[in-house]
Design a protein around this motif. Structure first.
Motif, PDB file in Angstrom:
ATOM      1  N   ARG A  70       0.814  -1.223   0.000  1.00  0.00           N
ATOM      2  CA  ARG A  70       0.000   0.000   0.000  1.00  0.00           C
ATOM      3  C   ARG A  70       0.842   1.265   0.000  1.00  0.00           C
ATOM      4  N   ARG A 105       9.814  -3.156   6.063  1.00  0.00           N
ATOM      5  CA  ARG A 105       8.449  -3.270   5.532  1.00  0.00           C
ATOM      6  C   ARG A 105       7.972  -1.938   4.954  1.00  0.00           C
ATOM      7  N   GLY A 159       9.628  -5.881  15.066  1.00  0.00           N
ATOM      8  CA  GLY A 159      10.288  -5.328  13.883  1.00  0.00           C
ATOM      9  C   GLY A 159      10.817  -3.920  14.134  1.00  0.00           C
ATOM     10  N   GLN A 161       9.382  -0.905  14.294  1.00  0.00           N
ATOM     11  CA  GLN A 161       8.704  -0.073  15.293  1.00  0.00           C
ATOM     12  C   GLN A 161       9.093  -0.501  16.706  1.00  0.00           C
ATOM     13  N   ALA A 162       9.179  -1.811  16.932  1.00  0.00           N
ATOM     14  CA  ALA A 162       9.514  -2.302  18.271  1.00  0.00           C
ATOM     15  C   ALA A 162      10.891  -1.790  18.695  1.00  0.00           C
TER      16      ALA A 162
END
Ligand SMILES: NC(=O)c1ccc[n+]([C@@H]2O[C@H](COP(=O)([O-])OP(=O)(O)OC[C@H]3O[C@@H](n4cnc5c(N)ncnc54)[C@H](O)[C@@H]3O)[C@@H](O)[C@H]2O)c1
Length: 354
Positions: A70, A105, A159, A161-162
């Protein structure tokens, strides 16, 4: 064939340029900015109506590996930032198959606009900045809902963000002592835990086999996965805990409707997006968009909590859900701060446009 007539087009007016900042330069600028304060100021401005937040443009497709892909266009303006307002736009694209090919991602660009001429004045890489903005909102929400001194945290989804969330939360929540990580790809959780152990010797890090196991002992749980179907059951939620629903898709309808307090960043954007569970529940009339005592409802926005307009009490028996949809204006506020820093320190490349 040669289009000679194009030579006539080149007779040109005043030179124009744009500043380009790659990731290293953006991170260099971010390191010298109080990012949490900048995001907090933008949330308060938003609460006071001093922002412009248009609807997002959303384009989705399935790529040749069958993966959800997206592009989201997020324009916005923060009208009272420094001497001048910050206008800009974030373009953030993602494909869930990217990590299989060694790519993050999500990735994209941040654009700054000149308030007077409306020209694009800067283009910057946005991957880290976007994660920093999201983590800053989480840290602000944790403090605004009364969970700033928790000792235990679970993180589901380990990932990009973590990694950024944990770096910021470990810096801002000095009482954190126990962190449990969980990822469907267990080695990813183990590798993150391994990295953090050496940098934070006073904190215990462990890896849980399931989200339920991770949540069982944690005063707050941070969801940072890529799931689209809710799976967290109400009986997994520890009484009195805080659920930070950053990835937006993990909580079942029962967990969302059963929260004793539901805090969001912006009601309108959530209502406009019924593809996300909370937006769908509001559109179905199962959660009210305004605080009500008689049925499940949104309790407050983070801006309301920061402005002191609403009081949030940490419950003993129920649980609190924070559902930050993600506001482009917060990125735009950081773009403005990064550009000011880059311009004054001569960071980045100035590219001639005309
Ligand atoms: N609300 C916001 O403002 C905001 C902003 C940015 C990103 N996000 C969301 O945050 C999420 C994480 O982003 P990221 O860049 O870190 O993605 P990422 O792909 O780098 O990491 C996601 C991780 O979640 C793991 N995972 C997937 N399903 C899981 C499950 N069921 N249980 C446990 N782990 C699981 C994956 O293995 C992966 O390691 C995405 O959903 C993204 O859309 C939200």
């Amino acid at each position: 064939m040669e289009n000679r007539w194009l030579a006539d087009v080149l007779a040109r007016p005043t030179p124009e340029s744009v500043r380009f900042l790659g990731r290293t330069e953006v991170v260099d600028c971010l390191a010298r900015i109080d990012v949490v304060a900048a995001v907090k100021d933008a949330l308060v401005s938003h609460h006071h109506g001093r922002t412009i937040l248009p609807s997002e443009a959303y384009l989705s497709w399935t790529n040749q590996h069958g993966a959800y892909s997206r592009s989201i266009g997020m324009p916005g303006a923060v009208l009272d930032q420094g001497d001048e307002a910050a206008y800009g736009m974030k373009i953030i694209n993602a494909s869930v198959s990217n990590p299989e090919f060694g790519l993050e991602r999500a990735g994209g660009l941040g654009l700054c606009f000149d308030p007077r001429t409306a020209r694009v004045t800067a283009v910057m890489e946005v991957g880290v900045l976007s994660a920093v903005r999201t983590a800053a909102v989480t840290a602000i929400a944790v403090e605004a809902t009364g969970y700033g001194s928790v000792r235990s945290l679970a993180v589901v989804g380990c990932g990009t963000q973590a990694r950024v969330h944990l770096a910021l939360l470990l810096a801002r929540c000095p009482e954190l002592r126990r962190i449990t990580l969980c990822d469907v790809r267990r080695p990813v959780a183990e590798s993150l835990a391994g990295e953090l152990v050496s940098r934070h010797p006073g904190v215990s890090f462990s890896v849980a086999a399931t989200p339920a196991e991770a949540m069982a002992d944690a005063e707050m749980t941070l969801f940072l996965t890529t799931v689209s179907e809710g799976y967290v059951r109400p009986d997994w939620v520890r009484p009195g805990s805080l659920l930070l629903n950053v990835s937006l898709g993990d909580l079942t309808d029962e967990v969302l409707t059963g929260a004793s307090a539901l805090v969001v960043d912006d009601v309108q954007l959530i209502v406009e997006n019924p593809r996300r569970p909370l937006g769908r529940l509001i559109n179905e009339g199962r959660i009210a968009a305004k605080a009500r005592a008689d049925r499940p409802s949104i309790t407050a926005t983070i801006g309301e909590l920061l402005a002191g307009d609403m009081l949030s009490e940490r419950p003993d028996t129920g649980y609190v859900v924070v559902n930050p949809f993600g506001l482009g204006i917060l990125d735009v506020a950081l773009f403005g701060a990064v550009l000011r820093r880059a311009s004054s320190a001569g960071i980045g490349q100035v590219l001639e446009l005309v």
